[in-house]
Scaffold this active site. Sequence first.
Site, PDB file in Angstrom:
ATOM      1  CB  CYS A 122      -0.938  -0.013   1.207  1.00 28.92           C
ATOM      2  SG  CYS A 122      -2.178   1.294   1.164  1.00 28.92           S
ATOM      3  CB  THR A 375     -28.224   1.064  10.355  1.00 27.76           C
ATOM      4  OG1 THR A 375     -29.221   0.844   9.354  1.00 27.76           O
ATOM      5  CG2 THR A 375     -28.899   1.415  11.675  1.00 27.76           C
ATOM      6  CE1 TYR A 376     -25.944   7.545   8.340  1.00 27.58           C
ATOM      7  CE2 TYR A 376     -25.112   5.695   7.054  1.00 27.58           C
ATOM      8  CZ  TYR A 376     -24.882   6.811   7.822  1.00 27.58           C
ATOM      9  OH  TYR A 376     -23.585   7.211   8.088  1.00 27.58           O
ATOM     10  CG  ASN A 377     -33.080   2.312  10.157  1.00 25.61           C
ATOM     11  OD1 ASN A 377     -32.894   3.227  10.962  1.00 25.61           O
ATOM     12  ND2 ASN A 377     -32.981   1.039  10.494  1.00 25.61           N
TER      13      ASN A 377
END
Length: 481
Positions: A122, A375-377
């Site tokens: 990298c 989460t943002y659902n």
Amino acid sequence: MRLSPRAALSSPEIICSRCSQSCNNKELGIRIPRPLGQGPSRFVPEEEILQLASEDANMHSVFADAFTDLGRLDNITLVMVFHPQYLESFLKTQHYLLQMDGPLSPCYQHYIGIMAASRHQCSYLVNLHVNDFIHHGGDQKWLNGLENAPQKLRNLGELNKMLAHRPWLITKEHIKQLLKAGEHSWSLAELIHAIVLLAHYHSLASFTFGCGINPEIHSNGGHTFRPPSVSNYCICDITNGNHGTEGHLPVGIVMPTDSTCEVEALMVKMKQLQEGRDEEEASQEEMATRFEREKTESMVFSTEDEDPPPDIDVSRHFEDTSYGYKDFSRRGMHVPTFRVQDYSWEDHGYSLVNRLYPDVGQLLDEKFHIAYNLTYNTMAMHKDVDTSTLRRAVWNYVHCMFGIRYDDYDYGEINQLLDRSFKVYIKNVVCSPEKTSKRMYDGFWRQFKHSEKVHVNLLLMEARMQGELLYALRAITRYMT
């Protein structure tokens, strides 16, 4: 002072005229660098990142703090802007590891970062830490190769390669060799600091390749002095952040695909699994069988056969360049399953890290939880979606590839939720990130947003880091008892 290549100019028409005059004046002989990449990522359209950063007022203070800390705003930070809650935790943890007083000196910290990032070739992370190493007064002879570094750091090379590629092979004997090396011995506190840094940069290399992070314009490999080949492209476009017309669709435009029902089908499976949990559960024997089956089948989803050619400037920082990831489930190789019920981060690793390197355990724990529970659902164009089943499948699949088993998890869910292209992507990003391509990134979850794919890479990064830490910390615990 570095001027941002994204600073907008108020009168581009006037500047373009001046650019034209300057370009025609060959006597000036000025070489103006041009960015090789289009924005922070090769995979994510620059407009989406910049639009989000400008809309979120809280991001300005986060960016200011990051710039104050490091003297730069790197492209990793810009891509993580999709998930500000995680970004704040990430920057806070990284600040503590590198900026606060700890068991290891700044030169050792950055050299260990170089060693870790080098295992996956990298160059992006290697170059960042080479600059930081020099900035902190590090001996530049060390940069000529690991053999020029102090013996104490060279002794860390074996643990570095196992942790990066085959962490299940780490035993208490490896820990003993580092702690009982005479004048080159590590203290337990130093070793914990080193292990956390190694795991941090191994997993950050996964995120870097998984998101296609571009080097900044001032970095090695980030610019060229050759004129652009696109017609009607002006040099002043560099400062406006316009790098040509090809590469990405406008924000909000979705490529039509054959998998128009991909998201809906996945949502149906998730709902079925969530509703079916009230039914009769499988026996422990059946659960164990499903884990072993999934672990064995993971070898089918092989990483790319072709190894990228080694970068000489990078490979000098580690030994045994041929050592890489190997499927532990191949015929003739058997590694006992690591049962989380016997040794877990929450019950064992967290307290060990916190005892030997105060506050770091808390910071890591917070970062793991944010990544896992974030989460943002939403899923693609759908709202009010419970994504917990899917997030758990991704996290547990990463650990499954490392032989780590959760007794209370039904590994049959993984095959129902993760398709082949997604498993190939996960295995590459986690096990051989340097082989990750844009084709792989584009090939999974084709209807999902870029922010959701970046979220996946956060999950992969943190699951990998926790998996590495579990093996290393268990070995330390066994040494101490």
